[in-house]
Design a protein around this motif. Structure first.
Motif, mmCIF file in Angstrom:
data_model
loop_
_atom_site.group_PDB
_atom_site.id
_atom_site.type_symbol
_atom_site.label_atom_id
_atom_site.label_comp_id
_atom_site.label_asym_id
_atom_site.label_seq_id
_atom_site.Cartn_x
_atom_site.Cartn_y
_atom_site.Cartn_z
ATOM 1 N N GLY A 2 0.812 -1.199 0.000
ATOM 2 C CA GLY A 2 0.000 0.000 0.000
ATOM 3 C C GLY A 2 0.849 1.253 0.000
ATOM 4 N N ASP A 3 0.266 2.358 -0.488
ATOM 5 C CA ASP A 3 0.968 3.629 -0.483
ATOM 6 C C ASP A 3 1.180 4.146 0.932
ATOM 7 N N THR A 4 0.497 3.537 1.909
ATOM 8 C CA THR A 4 0.693 3.906 3.302
ATOM 9 C C THR A 4 1.781 3.061 3.967
ATOM 10 N N GLU A 5 2.300 2.055 3.272
ATOM 11 C CA GLU A 5 3.304 1.146 3.838
ATOM 12 C C GLU A 5 4.712 1.624 3.496
ATOM 13 N N TYR A 22 -0.659 8.237 5.796
ATOM 14 C CA TYR A 22 -1.529 8.160 4.627
ATOM 15 C C TYR A 22 -0.846 8.719 3.376
ATOM 16 N N GLN A 23 -0.890 7.980 2.264
ATOM 17 C CA GLN A 23 -0.497 8.464 0.929
ATOM 18 C C GLN A 23 0.686 9.425 0.967
ATOM 19 N N HIS A 24 1.875 8.893 1.206
ATOM 20 C CA HIS A 24 2.996 9.803 1.469
ATOM 21 C C HIS A 24 4.225 9.563 0.583
ATOM 22 N N HIS A 25 4.206 8.567 -0.266
ATOM 23 C CA HIS A 25 5.419 8.252 -1.019
ATOM 24 C C HIS A 25 5.794 9.364 -2.000
ATOM 25 N N GLY A 26 7.085 9.383 -2.413
ATOM 26 C CA GLY A 26 7.565 10.440 -3.285
ATOM 27 C C GLY A 26 8.630 9.967 -4.255
ATOM 28 N N ARG A 27 8.993 10.854 -5.181
ATOM 29 C CA ARG A 27 10.009 10.590 -6.194
ATOM 30 C C ARG A 27 10.928 11.798 -6.351
ATOM 31 N N LEU A 28 12.113 11.537 -6.919
ATOM 32 C CA LEU A 28 13.132 12.549 -7.162
ATOM 33 C C LEU A 28 13.323 12.796 -8.655
ATOM 34 N N ALA A 29 13.789 13.991 -8.988
ATOM 35 C CA ALA A 29 14.249 14.317 -10.341
ATOM 36 C C ALA A 29 15.323 15.389 -10.209
ATOM 37 N N THR A 30 16.160 15.500 -11.235
ATOM 38 C CA THR A 30 17.208 16.526 -11.220
ATOM 39 C C THR A 30 17.324 17.174 -12.588
ATOM 40 N N ASP A 31 17.706 18.464 -12.586
ATOM 41 C CA ASP A 31 17.982 19.169 -13.830
ATOM 42 C C ASP A 31 19.478 19.222 -14.123
ATOM 43 N N GLY A 32 20.254 18.439 -13.349
ATOM 44 C CA GLY A 32 21.699 18.425 -13.491
ATOM 45 C C GLY A 32 22.397 19.335 -12.506
ATOM 46 N N LYS A 33 21.611 20.170 -11.839
ATOM 47 C CA LYS A 33 22.151 21.079 -10.830
ATOM 48 C C LYS A 33 21.295 21.037 -9.571
ATOM 49 N N ASN A 34 20.007 21.294 -9.741
ATOM 50 C CA ASN A 34 19.067 21.256 -8.631
ATOM 51 C C ASN A 34 18.387 19.896 -8.543
ATOM 52 N N TRP A 35 17.843 19.612 -7.349
ATOM 53 C CA TRP A 35 17.132 18.360 -7.109
ATOM 54 C C TRP A 35 15.699 18.684 -6.699
ATOM 55 N N ALA A 36 14.737 17.952 -7.261
ATOM 56 C CA ALA A 36 13.327 18.167 -6.959
ATOM 57 C C ALA A 36 12.742 16.925 -6.313
ATOM 58 N N ALA A 37 11.935 17.120 -5.273
ATOM 59 C CA ALA A 37 11.217 16.047 -4.599
ATOM 60 C C ALA A 37 9.721 16.315 -4.705
ATOM 61 N N TYR A 38 8.969 15.305 -5.119
ATOM 62 C CA TYR A 38 7.518 15.407 -5.267
ATOM 63 C C TYR A 38 6.903 14.270 -4.470
ATOM 64 N N PHE A 39 6.033 14.588 -3.497
ATOM 65 C CA PHE A 39 5.603 13.569 -2.554
ATOM 66 C C PHE A 39 4.250 13.920 -1.938
ATOM 67 N N GLY A 40 3.575 12.920 -1.390
ATOM 68 C CA GLY A 40 2.346 13.137 -0.663
ATOM 69 C C GLY A 40 2.621 13.789 0.678
ATOM 70 N N VAL A 41 1.729 14.689 1.111
ATOM 71 C CA VAL A 41 1.987 15.459 2.324
ATOM 72 C C VAL A 41 0.689 15.677 3.098
ATOM 73 N N VAL A 76 -6.594 17.988 9.676
ATOM 74 C CA VAL A 76 -5.476 17.548 8.851
ATOM 75 C C VAL A 76 -6.017 16.974 7.546
ATOM 76 N N HIS A 77 -5.572 17.529 6.447
ATOM 77 C CA HIS A 77 -5.973 17.106 5.114
ATOM 78 C C HIS A 77 -4.770 16.456 4.417
ATOM 79 N N GLU A 78 -4.962 16.058 3.152
ATOM 80 C CA GLU A 78 -3.864 15.403 2.433
ATOM 81 C C GLU A 78 -3.791 15.938 1.012
ATOM 82 N N GLY A 79 -2.546 16.145 0.557
ATOM 83 C CA GLY A 79 -2.326 16.567 -0.815
ATOM 84 C C GLY A 79 -0.944 16.151 -1.258
#
Length: 366
Positions: free
Chosen positions: A14-17, A138-157, A169-172
């Motif tokens: 699960g995305d909660t695990e 709840y629903q918290h997993h994330g992924r990384l990406a890079t532009d070769g200089k900066n690093w971006a994290a996108y995740f449930g919060v 408390v809500h979720e997005g």
């Protein structure tokens, strides 16, 4: 492949695990492998060209791995650490724990360079304080990406909002960009405090052609696969418990392909800034498709098929199938990712024969 430390999280998907493991492609064709272990540790090890562990792994403080990515001088882990909820009080219900998300930069020896929280809990702000952004069950997993200089994290919060004398408390989801020196990049054009809500299966890719980070979510806001901040529909869905985002990759020429599933039916959508311009009904039956760039002008779609995985290559320009369907004889995990390598191959970390082993599945170039 035997590991010196146990891997936890094999059994639940699960995305909660907890996420068991993640792999990253290094520019020289070798890999980093990271895994969630016991004792509040996430371990990082280096794999040779034979996909075997070399040297001693490094342990980092963390209770849940999210992703690992690499560049020529090291890489970044995205992981969760313990935080504090405070006393709120909540208007009702329970929403603990109140954890934090961190980027951890390491060098080519696997040693710490810097670390940066990408949630916003501090000594003066706890999880149940108005305006807090934290990681919960709840629903918290994330992924990384890079532009070769900066690093971006996108995740449930988790999103804390005052409601009179108490808080709800809500979720997005949340996307934050961190510089090569470990500082938050304030006002980055692609970052946002909250994007989709409610959201799950957050996915990100960097597009060097447009110099933008592209994010895609599944959301119950109109029940769709969407781009956040502002909302732009890629594909309309239904909130019946079977709507899941897969992955997003670059399309040949311009635009992107997103894999997603509704009712166990896997689709591919080509889009640029919003609604899909081409839909491929793949015939694959699965809830959680994986999609990855696969050499030049191709992408590989993979999905659970019985006790193994199946995969099919597609042209990333036309969306047409390339070659025959493949069988990958490893166990699928709904929330783990394939990673692309410079030689045109892709690799996937899968459960091994026991709690301290991992199998690397590699699909060689076409």
């Amino acid at each position: 492949m035997k590991l010196p430390n146990a891997v936890i999280g094999y059994g639940s998907e699960g995305d909660t695990e907890k996420l068991p493991m993640a792999i990253a492609a290094r520019p020289d064709g070798t890999s980093w492998i990271a895994w969630t272990s016991t004792g509040g540790k996430v371990f990082l090890g280096r794999l040779g060209c034979d996909d075997k562990l070399t040297g001693e792994p490094t342990g980092f403080t963390g209770i849940d791995l999210q992703d690992v990515a690499a560049d020529a001088t090291g890489g970044v882990l995205l992981l969760t650490r313990r935080g504090s909820c405070g006393d709120g009080p909540l208007c009702g219900g329970e929403s603990s724990p109140c954890n934090t998300m961190h980027m951890v930069r390491f060098d080519n020896a696997g040693k710490l360079v810097w670390e940066r929280q990408v949630t916003n809990l501090t000594g003066g702000r706890q999880g149940y304080d108005d305006g807090a952004r934290f990681i919960w069950w709840y629903q918290h997993h994330g992924r990384l990406a890079t532009d070769g200089k900066n690093w971006a994290a996108y995740f449930g919060v988790a999103i804390t909002v005052r409601n009179g004398d108490c808080v709800d408390v809500h979720e997005g989801d949340r996307m934050q960009v961190v510089s090569s020196t470990g500082k938050l990049v304030g006002g980055h054009k692609d970052a946002f405090e909250v994007g989709c809500s409610h959201a799950w299966t957050s996915r990100i890719v960097h597009d060097p052609r447009t110099k933008r980070f592209v994010t895609v979510c599944a959301t119950d806001n109109a029940c769709r696969i969407a781009q956040p901040d502002p909302y732009r529909t890629i594909a309309a869905g239904t909130c019946d418990g079977t709507l899941f985002n897969g992955d997003v990759v670059l399309a040949e020429g311009k635009g992107y392909w997103a894999a997603w599933s509704q009712g166990g039916s896997v689709r591919l959508e080509r889009f640029t800034t919003g609604r899909s311009t081409s839909t491929i009904r793949t015939g694959a039956s699965a809830q959680h498709p994986h999609l990855v760039g696969y050499g030049t002008g191709r992408m590989l779609l993979a999905w659970q098929s019985g006790s193994s995985m199946a995969a099919q290559a597609y042209d990333s320009g036309t969306g047409k199938k390339v070659g025959a369907k493949l069988t990958i004889k490893v166990k699928d995990h709904a929330y783990q990712a394939f990673k692309a390598y410079a030689d045109g191959s892709v690799a996937y970390p899968a459960a091994g024969g026991g709690s301290s082993s991992i199998t690397i599945a590699r699909v060689l170039p076409l």
